[in-house]
Design an enzyme around this catalytic site. Structure first.
Site, PDB file in Angstrom:
ATOM      1  CG  ASP A   1      92.884   0.789 -20.094  1.00  0.00           C
ATOM      2  OD1 ASP A   1      93.948   0.149 -20.141  1.00  0.00           O
ATOM      3  OD2 ASP A   1      92.847   2.029 -20.006  1.00  0.00           O
TER       4      ASP A   1
ATOM      5  CG  ASP B   1      86.839   3.457 -15.513  1.00  0.00           C
ATOM      6  OD1 ASP B   1      85.961   3.070 -16.306  1.00  0.00           O
ATOM      7  OD2 ASP B   1      87.746   4.234 -15.849  1.00  0.00           O
TER       8      ASP B   1
ATOM      9  CB  CYS C   1      82.652  13.154   4.463  1.00  0.00           C
ATOM     10  SG  CYS C   1      83.911  11.980   3.920  1.00  0.00           S
TER      11      CYS C   1
ATOM     12  CB  CYS D   1      87.083  10.332   4.576  1.00  0.00           C
ATOM     13  SG  CYS D   1      87.564  12.047   4.272  1.00  0.00           S
TER      14      CYS D   1
ATOM     15  CB  CYS E   1      85.725  14.827   6.520  1.00  0.00           C
ATOM     16  SG  CYS E   1      85.628  15.307   4.787  1.00  0.00           S
TER      17      CYS E   1
ATOM     18  CG  HIS F   1      86.627  14.347   0.799  1.00  0.00           C
ATOM     19  ND1 HIS F   1      85.641  14.020   1.703  1.00  0.00           N
ATOM     20  CD2 HIS F   1      86.012  14.967  -0.239  1.00  0.00           C
ATOM     21  CE1 HIS F   1      84.474  14.448   1.242  1.00  0.00           C
ATOM     22  NE2 HIS F   1      84.669  15.021   0.070  1.00  0.00           N
TER      23      HIS F   1
HETATM   24 ZN   LIG Z   1      85.753  13.292   3.679  1.00  0.00          ZN
END
Ligand SMILES: [Zn+2]
Length: 388
Positions: A94, A280, A318, A320, A323, A349
């Protein structure tokens, strides 16, 4: 004149939603894309290895922070930001303006620029459109942003008009400086990335006529791409969606459109539906450190007592690492005991949720089923109430 390595190609469209590929000096980014925020050259709590495993294709870093510490001269001597932080993929910086307006003490805006005192040591600095361009040239990001004036919400129409007009004059100066840097060496400025692109920023608060004027003026200056700034600053979501929807048709079809600082997962889906390509936001990372998890069924606050003996993953939908491996009960335990891993696992996550949402959006656009994706996304979220 050096040619920027920047390019953009729309590969699929559905309604106003677009899927595409953005090419930068450090590789390609599939759009619509979400950029995790690495304020100090790092996403808090994560390693770059984590980010790569999550599939992050581009990082955002903050010029204000890196300018104050460790300083753009030091980064330039290390060969630029990519080498200094060990991230070989695309980086967007930025302009530093947003933090000057939100963090710095005693700032004074003049036509020349904005004078401010550092929030770290009180030292005095002057950030001008040229200076913001020079600092980012030394950092060597793949995408540099122009310095704009960031108005607080709400703003009166006449104040917003003056501010928008000044941002436009600053955009002309920032572009002139960028073109001068590409043309020939400038004393005191090391070009860390010759392929750097520069994005202009449309301002104008919540006033459609000001947005229209700003978009026209910014496109007339001519940048590699365009951002929509000054939203997600406290206005109601519907107002933001309306302004985004009124602004994107005024930006070139063949250039990416970046909605700065937004937003919630719902905001991302709605902005994509209105033709936005880049995002973002600090929400997934900052909220993770406060114990708030974004899930496919709404937000949960992992610190709540109701999760003390909840053996389910944070988000059953999820995939990930967090999880797949840990229960809500364990995540809550880590959070309430202040373990460092709490920030890491929650951030993993939340970023996966955001990046996965964008993956789902890109796939849906490619197969012409973005509208049904959008509908299902909102229906799932509205099925349960969020934790407070
Ligand atoms: Zn997750």
């Amino acid at each position: 004149m050096l040619q920027t390595a920047f390019d953009f190609c729309v590969t699929h469209t559905e309604g106003r939603a677009r899927r595409g590929v953005m090419k930068t000096a450090h590789g390609e980014v599939e759009t619509p894309a979400f950029m995790p925020v690495g304020t100090q050259g790092a996403v808090k709590g994560l390693t770059h290895r984590d980010l790569e495993a999550l599939g992050a294709q581009i990082l955002l870093s903050n010029t204000y922070h890196l300018y104050l510490r460790p300083g753009d001269d030091l980064v330039a001597r290390r060969g630029g930001l990519h080498r200094f932080i060990g991230w070989p993929k695309p980086i967007l910086t930025d302009s530093g303006g947003y933090q000057v307006f939100s963090l710095a003490a005693r700032r004074t805006i003049t036509e020349e620029g904005v004078r401010f005192r550092s929030h770290l040591d009180g030292s005095s600095h002057l950030l001008t459109p040229e200076k913001a361009t020079d600092i980012q040239a030394q950092l060597g990001s793949d995408i540099a942003m122009v310095l704009d004036e960031c108005l607080a919400h709400p703003a009166a129409a006449d104040v917003a008009r003056q501010s928008m007009a000044r941002t436009l004059r600053w955009a002309e100066r920032a572009r002139a400086r960028m073109l001068a840097l590409r043309e020939a060496p400038v004393a005191g400025v090391t070009i860390a990335n010759p392929g750097q692109a520069q994005f202009g920023i449309v301002q104008g608060s919540v006033f459609p006529d000001l947005r229209e004027e700003s978009a026209g003026g910014t496109v007339a200056v001519g940048f590699e791409a365009y951002a929509i700034g000054g939203l997600s600053v406290g206005e109601p979501p519907d107002v933001m969606y309306d302004i985004v929807g009124a602004t994107t048709p005024r930006l070139p079809q063949g250039r990416p459109r970046y909605l700065m600082g937004a937003g919630t997962p719902e905001d991302l889906v709605e902005a994509v539906a209105r033709g936005v390509d880049l995002f973002d936001c600090v929400l997934p990372t900052r909220n993770a450190r406060n114990g708030q998890l974004f899930t496919s069924e709404g937000r949960i606050n992992i610190k709540n007592a109701r999760y003390a003996e909840d053996d389910r993953p944070a988000d059953p939908g999820c995939g990930c690492y967090t999880c797949r491996t840990f229960s809500r009960a364990y995540l809550r335990h880590l959070f309430v005991t202040g373990e460092l891993n709490a920030a890491t696992l929650n951030t993993l996550h939340n970023l996966n949720f955001y990046l996965d949402t964008l993956r789902g959006i890109r796939e849906a656009i490619a197969f012409g089923r973005f509208e049904s994706f959008r509908l299902a996304f909102h229906q799932r979220l509205s099925r349960r109430s969020h934790d407070s």
